[in-house]
Design a protein around this motif. Structure first.
Motif, mmCIF file in Angstrom:
data_model
loop_
_atom_site.group_PDB
_atom_site.id
_atom_site.type_symbol
_atom_site.label_atom_id
_atom_site.label_comp_id
_atom_site.label_asym_id
_atom_site.label_seq_id
_atom_site.Cartn_x
_atom_site.Cartn_y
_atom_site.Cartn_z
ATOM 1 N N ASP A 61 2.398 2.224 6.164
ATOM 2 C CA ASP A 61 2.945 2.027 7.509
ATOM 3 C C ASP A 61 3.142 0.529 7.786
ATOM 4 O O ASP A 61 2.829 -0.314 6.945
ATOM 5 N N GLY B 3 0.153 -1.624 7.124
ATOM 6 C CA GLY B 3 -0.107 -1.781 5.698
ATOM 7 C C GLY B 3 0.881 -2.743 5.054
ATOM 8 O O GLY B 3 0.514 -3.547 4.189
ATOM 9 N N GLN C 118 -2.041 0.697 -5.467
ATOM 10 C CA GLN C 118 -2.323 1.666 -6.525
ATOM 11 C C GLN C 118 -1.146 1.833 -7.479
ATOM 12 O O GLN C 118 -0.806 2.942 -7.883
ATOM 13 N N ILE D 96 -10.530 -9.869 8.682
ATOM 14 C CA ILE D 96 -11.064 -9.829 7.308
ATOM 15 C C ILE D 96 -12.496 -9.304 7.305
ATOM 16 O O ILE D 96 -12.869 -8.448 6.491
ATOM 17 N N VAL E 29 -12.363 -5.395 7.940
ATOM 18 C CA VAL E 29 -11.676 -4.405 7.096
ATOM 19 C C VAL E 29 -11.956 -4.512 5.598
ATOM 20 O O VAL E 29 -11.727 -3.548 4.853
ATOM 21 N N LEU F 110 -11.943 -1.481 2.515
ATOM 22 C CA LEU F 110 -10.857 -1.572 1.542
ATOM 23 C C LEU F 110 -11.404 -1.586 0.115
ATOM 24 O O LEU F 110 -10.960 -0.808 -0.744
ATOM 25 N N VAL G 249 -10.982 1.132 -2.975
ATOM 26 C CA VAL G 249 -10.408 0.719 -4.262
ATOM 27 C C VAL G 249 -11.379 1.044 -5.391
ATOM 28 O O VAL G 249 -10.995 1.610 -6.419
ATOM 29 N N GLN H 18 -11.592 4.535 -6.282
ATOM 30 C CA GLN H 18 -10.275 5.013 -6.703
ATOM 31 C C GLN H 18 -9.674 6.008 -5.716
ATOM 32 O O GLN H 18 -9.104 7.018 -6.109
ATOM 33 N N LEU H 19 -9.841 5.704 -4.425
ATOM 34 C CA LEU H 19 -9.238 6.506 -3.366
ATOM 35 C C LEU H 19 -8.068 5.736 -2.761
ATOM 36 O O LEU H 19 -8.000 4.505 -2.859
ATOM 37 N N GLU H 20 -7.170 6.456 -2.110
ATOM 38 C CA GLU H 20 -6.093 5.829 -1.357
ATOM 39 C C GLU H 20 -6.744 5.084 -0.200
ATOM 40 O O GLU H 20 -7.451 5.697 0.605
ATOM 41 N N PRO H 21 -6.578 3.745 -0.097
ATOM 42 C CA PRO H 21 -7.280 3.011 0.960
ATOM 43 C C PRO H 21 -6.928 3.525 2.361
ATOM 44 O O PRO H 21 -5.758 3.535 2.746
ATOM 45 N N LEU I 46 -7.489 2.105 5.086
ATOM 46 C CA LEU I 46 -6.931 0.979 5.849
ATOM 47 C C LEU I 46 -5.414 0.944 5.804
ATOM 48 O O LEU I 46 -4.749 0.678 6.807
ATOM 49 N N LEU I 47 -4.857 1.207 4.606
ATOM 50 C CA LEU I 47 -3.424 1.016 4.410
ATOM 51 C C LEU I 47 -2.602 2.256 4.709
ATOM 52 O O LEU I 47 -1.399 2.178 4.903
ATOM 53 N N HIS I 48 -3.232 3.416 4.731
ATOM 54 C CA HIS I 48 -2.439 4.630 4.759
ATOM 55 C C HIS I 48 -2.574 5.469 6.027
ATOM 56 O O HIS I 48 -1.593 5.891 6.591
ATOM 57 N N GLU J 297 -5.225 5.363 8.976
ATOM 58 C CA GLU J 297 -5.725 5.085 10.303
ATOM 59 C C GLU J 297 -5.377 3.703 10.825
ATOM 60 O O GLU J 297 -4.876 2.853 10.103
ATOM 61 N N LEU K 59 1.084 3.649 13.345
ATOM 62 C CA LEU K 59 2.200 2.734 13.210
ATOM 63 C C LEU K 59 3.281 3.468 12.417
ATOM 64 O O LEU K 59 2.977 4.315 11.580
#
Lengths: 199, 199, 199
Positions: free
Chosen positions: B29, B32, B137, C123, C126, C130, C134, C137-140, C142-144, C146, C194
């Motif tokens: 988003d 991100g 990733q 910083i 978050v 993050l 990482v 090995q999950l989709e962060p 933070l970025l995806h 919420e 967002l």
């Protein structure tokens, strides 16, 4: 050259060798192999120094870089190394012991509290392998399969405990390093692992 | 404002543009996208400064942050940018050259040994793209496909070599930057890669 | 013990709890769970201190380490925690608010410019989550998914804006923290996100 420095170079060398091998198995090109070898061998000590407010060792010591370059060249020259997997594991364990002790000892020299010295010892020992696996997009060995972290932790605690008993630092380091090696060797030999949550 | 500073802002801007694009393609988003743009553009220089014991540049220079915000806004406003992929690649190469030179030059100003200056130049140039790919990733471009690391290394070595010959720093930087661009452009044009281990 | 210190310990504790839970769900062993709990809870503050040229807080404060160990033990003892997922989310939001405020406030105490104080607040808040994602090995998150970053950013901006209006720092921190909590709670309640690029 002091003994500690020689041991440091040796641990850099073996971590670089293991890193280069992992990168080669993952199919990276020669540049990627050299890059991973460098990260795997110096990031633990670099992080330790940054946390202690010191300059990373490779900024002032060209021998560290020479160690890494030697390890990379060796890996590229002797390509077929599957049959020396066992040798690599032994060297990796040796590197782990030396790195743990050098991290813990340096923290003490900087007059850091004992609990932080333990943590800095573990950070020095495990960071390189962790970043190596993350950058190679592998499941981190540290977190999943082996007792790398536990071995480093036991060794660092041993160093600190003996140091409280006023044993000389050299003896602390030798016994602590032996504990690292012993913990890892026994855990591999008898297939010991820390438990997981049963699902 | 000095030339070096302007170049630094430009390289921050282009790295942020490339980072924002990669993040957008990955489906992140707007938050991100902005986050990855920031990481991709400042982490190389930040790491360089931390290793040299200096404060990261974005702590004291608001223009760096303005560069990143501009790049993010530009990316969000001009959404369809697939046809400017070639332009982005050219700008990325330019950013790589400037970052390598600024890293190497700053290391020299801090009286760091030449071998560390080379490494710091490469770190400044490649860290942002590496973290960008890890956080998104993706398979890191640095390690797998392109000659990013090699180009930065050749440029940094050129700077150091010319500096030993007492060429003025400005000229070292211009020629070194040209070597970065040339190495990358030629490697892409003629599809040159470093070799891998044949399986 | 000051209020800020107590809040810091609490945020370390809740981040460690959340980290331990994520690691346990991912199937890591007890060592991996403890490691991820530590990374998730201290890396934000550590990075903030390194950027400000200060020693990481866990080097000098044993209570931080005690917080993490408590959180890990609690996680290992109370294994089945699926029904407290909501409680964890509330605590995570609380941790986010405290971490953002402590980061922004510390930056001001070090006489850092306002724009850098905002970034350092984000910083601090978050980074832990993050790195946790990482390394697991999950989709962060933070970025995806919420609005973690947005919430922290809004809170840090609020702190800085009030501070410019000469509101006392304690009040800035309380209102800023409330903005973090409110932004996150509202975004989750009304499923606000967002936007992304439409493909």
């Amino acid at each position: 050259m002091e003994l500690l420095h020689i041991l440091d170079l040796l641990s850099t060398f073996v971590f670089a060798l293991v890193g280069a091998r992992v990168a080669a198995d993952k199919g990276l090109d020669y540049g990627g192999i050299a890059f991973i070898a460098a990260i795997a061998s110096v990031s633990g000590g670099t992080l330790r120094n940054v946390f202690l407010g010191l300059t990373p060792i490779w900024v002032t010591d060209p021998w560290i870089i020479a160690s890494i370059i030697s390890a990379v060249i060796l890996t590229l020259v002797f390509r077929r190394v599957t049959h020396i997997g066992r040798t690599l594991l032994i060297m990796d364990t040796f590197g782990l012991a030396v790195a743990t002790m050098s991290g813990t000892q340096l923290a003490f020299e900087e007059n850091i509290a004992w609990y932080a010295a333990i943590i800095l010892g573990v950070i020095t020992a495990v960071t390189g392998g962790l970043l190596r696996d993350v950058l190679c997009q592998l499941e981190p060995v540290l977190l999943h399969r082996e007792t790398i972290g536990t071995s480093a932790l036991m060794g660092a605690i041993t160093f600190v405990a003996l140091n409280q008993l006023e044993v000389t630092q050299n003896l602390c380091a030798i016994i602590g390093g032996a504990v690292v090696v012993l913990t890892r060797v026994l855990s591999i030999r008898f297939d010991l692992h820390l438990p997981k949550f049963s699902k």
